[in-house]
Write an enzyme that holds these catalytic residues in place. Structure first.
Site, short mmCIF file in Angstrom:
data_model
loop_
_atom_site.label_atom_id
_atom_site.label_comp_id
_atom_site.label_asym_id
_atom_site.label_seq_id
_atom_site.Cartn_x
_atom_site.Cartn_y
_atom_site.Cartn_z
N ASP A 44 -51.22 37.08 -18.28
CA ASP A 44 -51.71 36.15 -17.27
C ASP A 44 -52.66 35.23 -18.00
O ASP A 44 -53.51 35.70 -18.78
CB ASP A 44 -52.40 36.87 -16.12
CG ASP A 44 -52.49 35.98 -14.87
OD1 ASP A 44 -51.50 35.28 -14.56
OD2 ASP A 44 -53.54 35.97 -14.23
N SER A 45 -52.49 33.95 -17.80
CA SER A 45 -53.30 33.00 -18.55
C SER A 45 -53.57 31.78 -17.69
O SER A 45 -52.93 31.57 -16.66
CB SER A 45 -52.57 32.59 -19.83
OG SER A 45 -51.30 32.05 -19.53
N PHE A 97 -46.37 22.85 -22.19
CA PHE A 97 -46.20 22.88 -20.73
C PHE A 97 -47.56 23.13 -20.09
O PHE A 97 -48.57 23.24 -20.77
CB PHE A 97 -45.19 23.96 -20.32
CG PHE A 97 -45.53 25.36 -20.76
CD1 PHE A 97 -46.18 26.24 -19.91
CD2 PHE A 97 -45.19 25.80 -22.03
CE1 PHE A 97 -46.50 27.52 -20.31
CE2 PHE A 97 -45.50 27.09 -22.45
CZ PHE A 97 -46.16 27.95 -21.59
N GLY A 98 -47.59 23.20 -18.78
CA GLY A 98 -48.85 23.43 -18.08
C GLY A 98 -49.81 22.28 -18.27
O GLY A 98 -49.45 21.12 -18.13
#
Length: 197
Positions: A66-67, A154-155
């Site tokens: 999880d980041s 991405f993100g």
């Protein structure tokens, strides 16, 4: 060693493979994506929930992470809400078909007049084996740019400038990003915990 990766995000899988393959790990995606409710209040809790759920379903060593992006001047947001920041009611809701674009648009809007642009990417990885697991954490310090640049990654990569660079993460080629990323740092620590290195 074959490891199941608890994600449906192929870009994230590619990044994990690039980092772990040299150490002999064979990563694979699950046959079907499980709907794991991320009810945790920390990255560690959410990574653990995902790893345990996939392990219980497939009975294979499972890697979950999880980041997200943490911006101190926004009270730590987006934080654990990074992937769905656009849809939570913190300074308004952004709409759009592309969640990444909507997240970035909201972040830049909220930081339009903010001078303190410090931020960091944070990752927590959990390897669940049998009746428990091991975990490790990693950070990549940086700052939020005032505009989007770059097409890699991405993100929040198009607006995140890593410490020591004058380019966004999205302007760095994948091999360079993977060398400095929060995921690389978390996975390196995990390998040290496992005494793999």
């Amino acid at each position: 060693m074959k490891i199941l990766v608890a994600t449906s995000n192929r870009k994230k899988l590619r990044e994990l493979m690039d980092i772990l393959s040299p150490y002999g790990f064979e990563l694979e995606l699950p046959e079907e994506t499980l709907e794991v409710e991320e009810t945790g209040t920390t990255f560690l809790e959410n990574a653990y929930l995902k790893a345990r759920a996939y392990y219980q379903r497939y009975r294979l060593p499972t890697l979950a992470e999880d980041s997200g992006l943490v911006v101190p001047s926004l009270g730590g947001y987006p934080g654990i809400y990074s992937s769905r920041f656009h849809s939570i009611d913190f300074g308004g809701v952004e709409h759009g078909k592309d969640p990444d674009r909507a997240n970035i648009k909201k972040l830049l809007r909220l930081m339009e007049n903010v001078e303190d642009r410090r931020a960091y990417y944070y990752a927590c990885v959990v390897l669940y084996i049998g009746d428990g697991g091991v975990f490790a954490e990693g950070r990549c310090e940086g700052a939020i740019s005032r505009e989007e640049k770059g097409s890699y990654g991405f993100g929040y990569d198009p607006v995140f400038i890593p410490e020591g660079y004058n380019k966004t993460m999205a302007e760095l080629p994948p091999e360079e990003k993977n060398r400095i990323s929060h995921r690389r740092r978390a996975l390196t620590r995990l390998l040290e915990v496992l005494r793999w290195k």
